[in-house]
Design a protein around this motif. Structure first.
Motif, PDB file in Angstrom:
ATOM      1  N   TRP A  92     -14.805  38.529  62.448  1.00 52.25           N
ATOM      2  CA  TRP A  92     -15.137  37.172  62.048  1.00 52.25           C
ATOM      3  C   TRP A  92     -16.433  36.723  62.734  1.00 52.25           C
ATOM      4  O   TRP A  92     -17.282  36.086  62.115  1.00 52.25           O
ATOM      5  CB  TRP A  92     -13.982  36.235  62.367  1.00 52.25           C
ATOM      6  N   GLN A  93     -16.595  37.055  64.020  1.00 57.74           N
ATOM      7  CA  GLN A  93     -17.821  36.702  64.737  1.00 57.74           C
ATOM      8  C   GLN A  93     -19.031  37.419  64.135  1.00 57.74           C
ATOM      9  O   GLN A  93     -20.114  36.839  64.006  1.00 57.74           O
ATOM     10  CB  GLN A  93     -17.697  37.049  66.223  1.00 57.74           C
ATOM     11  N   ILE A  94     -18.857  38.668  63.757  1.00 56.33           N
ATOM     12  CA  ILE A  94     -19.944  39.430  63.131  1.00 56.33           C
ATOM     13  C   ILE A  94     -20.323  38.804  61.794  1.00 56.33           C
ATOM     14  O   ILE A  94     -21.511  38.653  61.480  1.00 56.33           O
ATOM     15  CB  ILE A  94     -19.565  40.917  62.977  1.00 56.33           C
ATOM     16  N   ALA A  95     -19.329  38.419  60.997  1.00 54.65           N
ATOM     17  CA  ALA A  95     -19.592  37.787  59.697  1.00 54.65           C
ATOM     18  C   ALA A  95     -20.324  36.458  59.880  1.00 54.65           C
ATOM     19  O   ALA A  95     -21.265  36.149  59.133  1.00 54.65           O
ATOM     20  CB  ALA A  95     -18.286  37.582  58.934  1.00 54.65           C
ATOM     21  N   LYS A  96     -19.913  35.673  60.873  1.00 58.84           N
ATOM     22  CA  LYS A  96     -20.594  34.407  61.136  1.00 58.84           C
ATOM     23  C   LYS A  96     -22.031  34.636  61.585  1.00 58.84           C
ATOM     24  O   LYS A  96     -22.939  33.899  61.188  1.00 58.84           O
ATOM     25  CB  LYS A  96     -19.833  33.584  62.180  1.00 58.84           C
ATOM     26  N   ASP A  97     -22.262  35.659  62.400  1.00 54.40           N
ATOM     27  CA  ASP A  97     -23.606  35.963  62.863  1.00 54.40           C
ATOM     28  C   ASP A  97     -24.504  36.398  61.709  1.00 54.40           C
ATOM     29  O   ASP A  97     -25.646  35.937  61.600  1.00 54.40           O
ATOM     30  CB  ASP A  97     -23.562  37.057  63.928  1.00 54.40           C
ATOM     31  N   ILE A  98     -23.988  37.245  60.844  1.00 52.06           N
ATOM     32  CA  ILE A  98     -24.779  37.711  59.703  1.00 52.06           C
ATOM     33  C   ILE A  98     -25.119  36.558  58.773  1.00 52.06           C
ATOM     34  O   ILE A  98     -26.265  36.404  58.348  1.00 52.06           O
ATOM     35  CB  ILE A  98     -24.033  38.834  58.950  1.00 52.06           C
ATOM     36  N   SER A  99     -24.129  35.711  58.468  1.00 47.53           N
ATOM     37  CA  SER A  99     -24.393  34.595  57.561  1.00 47.53           C
ATOM     38  C   SER A  99     -25.354  33.590  58.201  1.00 47.53           C
ATOM     39  O   SER A  99     -26.240  33.054  57.529  1.00 47.53           O
ATOM     40  CB  SER A  99     -23.094  33.913  57.150  1.00 47.53           C
ATOM     41  N   SER A 100     -25.217  33.350  59.484  1.00 50.60           N
ATOM     42  CA  SER A 100     -26.115  32.431  60.177  1.00 50.60           C
ATOM     43  C   SER A 100     -27.548  32.958  60.170  1.00 50.60           C
ATOM     44  O   SER A 100     -28.492  32.210  59.893  1.00 50.60           O
ATOM     45  CB  SER A 100     -25.633  32.224  61.609  1.00 50.60           C
ATOM     46  N   SER A 101     -27.718  34.223  60.467  1.00 53.61           N
ATOM     47  CA  SER A 101     -29.055  34.820  60.466  1.00 53.61           C
ATOM     48  C   SER A 101     -29.662  34.810  59.071  1.00 53.61           C
ATOM     49  O   SER A 101     -30.845  34.512  58.897  1.00 53.61           O
ATOM     50  CB  SER A 101     -28.999  36.255  60.988  1.00 53.61           C
ATOM     51  N   PHE A 102     -28.846  35.113  58.068  1.00 53.86           N
ATOM     52  CA  PHE A 102     -29.325  35.125  56.689  1.00 53.86           C
ATOM     53  C   PHE A 102     -29.773  33.737  56.246  1.00 53.86           C
ATOM     54  O   PHE A 102     -30.861  33.564  55.694  1.00 53.86           O
ATOM     55  CB  PHE A 102     -28.225  35.652  55.758  1.00 53.86           C
ATOM     56  N   ILE A 103     -28.957  32.732  56.526  1.00 56.16           N
ATOM     57  CA  ILE A 103     -29.294  31.359  56.131  1.00 56.16           C
ATOM     58  C   ILE A 103     -30.534  30.890  56.870  1.00 56.16           C
ATOM     59  O   ILE A 103     -31.446  30.293  56.286  1.00 56.16           O
ATOM     60  CB  ILE A 103     -28.108  30.411  56.390  1.00 56.16           C
ATOM     61  N   GLY A 104     -30.616  31.146  58.155  1.00 56.69           N
ATOM     62  CA  GLY A 104     -31.770  30.722  58.943  1.00 56.69           C
ATOM     63  C   GLY A 104     -33.057  31.376  58.489  1.00 56.69           C
ATOM     64  O   GLY A 104     -34.083  30.707  58.307  1.00 56.69           O
ATOM     65  N   THR A 105     -33.021  32.666  58.277  1.00 58.44           N
ATOM     66  CA  THR A 105     -34.210  33.386  57.845  1.00 58.44           C
ATOM     67  C   THR A 105     -34.620  32.976  56.443  1.00 58.44           C
ATOM     68  O   THR A 105     -35.796  32.724  56.174  1.00 58.44           O
ATOM     69  CB  THR A 105     -33.967  34.904  57.897  1.00 58.44           C
ATOM     70  N   LEU A 106     -33.644  32.898  55.558  1.00 64.31           N
ATOM     71  CA  LEU A 106     -33.933  32.542  54.176  1.00 64.31           C
ATOM     72  C   LEU A 106     -34.536  31.147  54.077  1.00 64.31           C
ATOM     73  O   LEU A 106     -35.570  30.943  53.436  1.00 64.31           O
ATOM     74  CB  LEU A 106     -32.664  32.620  53.332  1.00 64.31           C
ATOM     75  N   SER A 107     -33.928  30.195  54.751  1.00 62.28           N
ATOM     76  CA  SER A 107     -34.410  28.820  54.628  1.00 62.28           C
ATOM     77  C   SER A 107     -35.767  28.639  55.302  1.00 62.28           C
ATOM     78  O   SER A 107     -36.661  28.016  54.731  1.00 62.28           O
ATOM     79  CB  SER A 107     -33.397  27.834  55.190  1.00 62.28           C
ATOM     80  N   GLY A 108     -35.949  29.159  56.487  1.00 63.41           N
ATOM     81  CA  GLY A 108     -37.217  28.991  57.197  1.00 63.41           C
ATOM     82  C   GLY A 108     -38.366  29.710  56.519  1.00 63.41           C
ATOM     83  O   GLY A 108     -39.428  29.130  56.272  1.00 63.41           O
ATOM     84  N   ASP A 109     -38.176  30.971  56.196  1.00 60.05           N
ATOM     85  CA  ASP A 109     -39.248  31.742  55.581  1.00 60.05           C
ATOM     86  C   ASP A 109     -39.536  31.275  54.161  1.00 60.05           C
ATOM     87  O   ASP A 109     -40.692  31.243  53.730  1.00 60.05           O
ATOM     88  CB  ASP A 109     -38.901  33.233  55.577  1.00 60.05           C
ATOM     89  N   MET A 110     -38.495  30.913  53.421  1.00 60.00           N
ATOM     90  CA  MET A 110     -38.699  30.457  52.058  1.00 60.00           C
ATOM     91  C   MET A 110     -39.485  29.147  52.034  1.00 60.00           C
ATOM     92  O   MET A 110     -40.384  28.960  51.218  1.00 60.00           O
ATOM     93  CB  MET A 110     -37.361  30.251  51.337  1.00 60.00           C
ATOM     94  N   PHE A 111     -39.148  28.247  52.934  1.00 61.30           N
ATOM     95  CA  PHE A 111     -39.860  26.969  52.992  1.00 61.30           C
ATOM     96  C   PHE A 111     -41.327  27.182  53.348  1.00 61.30           C
ATOM     97  O   PHE A 111     -42.218  26.604  52.716  1.00 61.30           O
ATOM     98  CB  PHE A 111     -39.192  26.040  53.999  1.00 61.30           C
ATOM     99  N   ALA A 112     -41.595  27.997  54.351  1.00 64.31           N
ATOM    100  CA  ALA A 112     -42.980  28.248  54.767  1.00 64.31           C
ATOM    101  C   ALA A 112     -43.762  28.923  53.646  1.00 64.31           C
ATOM    102  O   ALA A 112     -44.915  28.544  53.365  1.00 64.31           O
ATOM    103  CB  ALA A 112     -42.998  29.113  56.026  1.00 64.31           C
ATOM    104  N   PHE A 113     -43.171  29.894  52.992  1.00 63.56           N
ATOM    105  CA  PHE A 113     -43.858  30.593  51.904  1.00 63.56           C
ATOM    106  C   PHE A 113     -44.081  29.655  50.718  1.00 63.56           C
ATOM    107  O   PHE A 113     -45.146  29.657  50.102  1.00 63.56           O
ATOM    108  CB  PHE A 113     -43.044  31.815  51.481  1.00 63.56           C
ATOM    109  N   GLY A 114     -43.080  28.820  50.417  1.00 64.91           N
ATOM    110  CA  GLY A 114     -43.213  27.852  49.328  1.00 64.91           C
ATOM    111  C   GLY A 114     -44.321  26.844  49.591  1.00 64.91           C
ATOM    112  O   GLY A 114     -45.080  26.494  48.689  1.00 64.91           O
ATOM    113  N   MET A 115     -44.407  26.374  50.816  1.00 65.64           N
ATOM    114  CA  MET A 115     -45.479  25.437  51.164  1.00 65.64           C
ATOM    115  C   MET A 115     -46.850  26.103  51.042  1.00 65.64           C
ATOM    116  O   MET A 115     -47.812  25.499  50.570  1.00 65.64           O
ATOM    117  CB  MET A 115     -45.291  24.903  52.586  1.00 65.64           C
ATOM    118  N   GLY A 116     -46.929  27.366  51.456  1.00 63.13           N
ATOM    119  CA  GLY A 116     -48.185  28.098  51.319  1.00 63.13           C
ATOM    120  C   GLY A 116     -48.583  28.280  49.868  1.00 63.13           C
ATOM    121  O   GLY A 116     -49.750  28.116  49.503  1.00 63.13           O
TER     122      GLY A 116
END
Length: 107
Positions: A18-42
């Motif tokens: 369960w901790q591994i699943a939470k870590d993977i989903s957290s990393s995925f959401i964080g990376t996706l949202s941060g990088d997508m926003f920066a790339f979209g703004m660019g």
């Protein structure tokens, strides 16, 4: 192996998974949202200005802003419980990602 004031913590395989699943989903959401926003703004800057230089500058400024945020984030992490910070961070990122996805066509 118990020392004075320290007790052994037993973690089951289910809790570990369960901790591994939470870590993977957290990393995925964080990376996706941060990088997508920066790339979209660019890309939005590139579309508005028609200059590749503006896209490049945006791609360079985004990590610099992240570096400047290290000090305030460090103070917050030292002051409050980590679980609360992570929950708020993920919630805010999810809401921001949904707002960005819903409004990206308007730009």
């Amino acid at each position: 192996m118990d020392e004075e004031g320290i007790r052994a913590i037993q973690i089951t395989d289910k809790e570990s998974n369960w901790q591994i699943a939470k870590d993977i989903s957290s990393s995925f959401i964080g990376t996706l949202s941060g990088d997508m926003f920066a790339f979209g703004m660019g890309l939005m800057l590139l579309d508005e200005t028609h200059l590749a230089l503006s896209f490049g500058i945006d791609m360079m400024i985004t990590p610099i802003v992240g570096i400047f945020c290290l000090i305030p984030v460090g103070n917050i992490v030292d002051r409050y419980r980590h679980k609360t910070i992570l929950n708020w961070s993920i919630s805010i990122r999810l809401v921001a990602l949904v707002i960005f996805a819903a409004t990206s066509d308007f730009f």
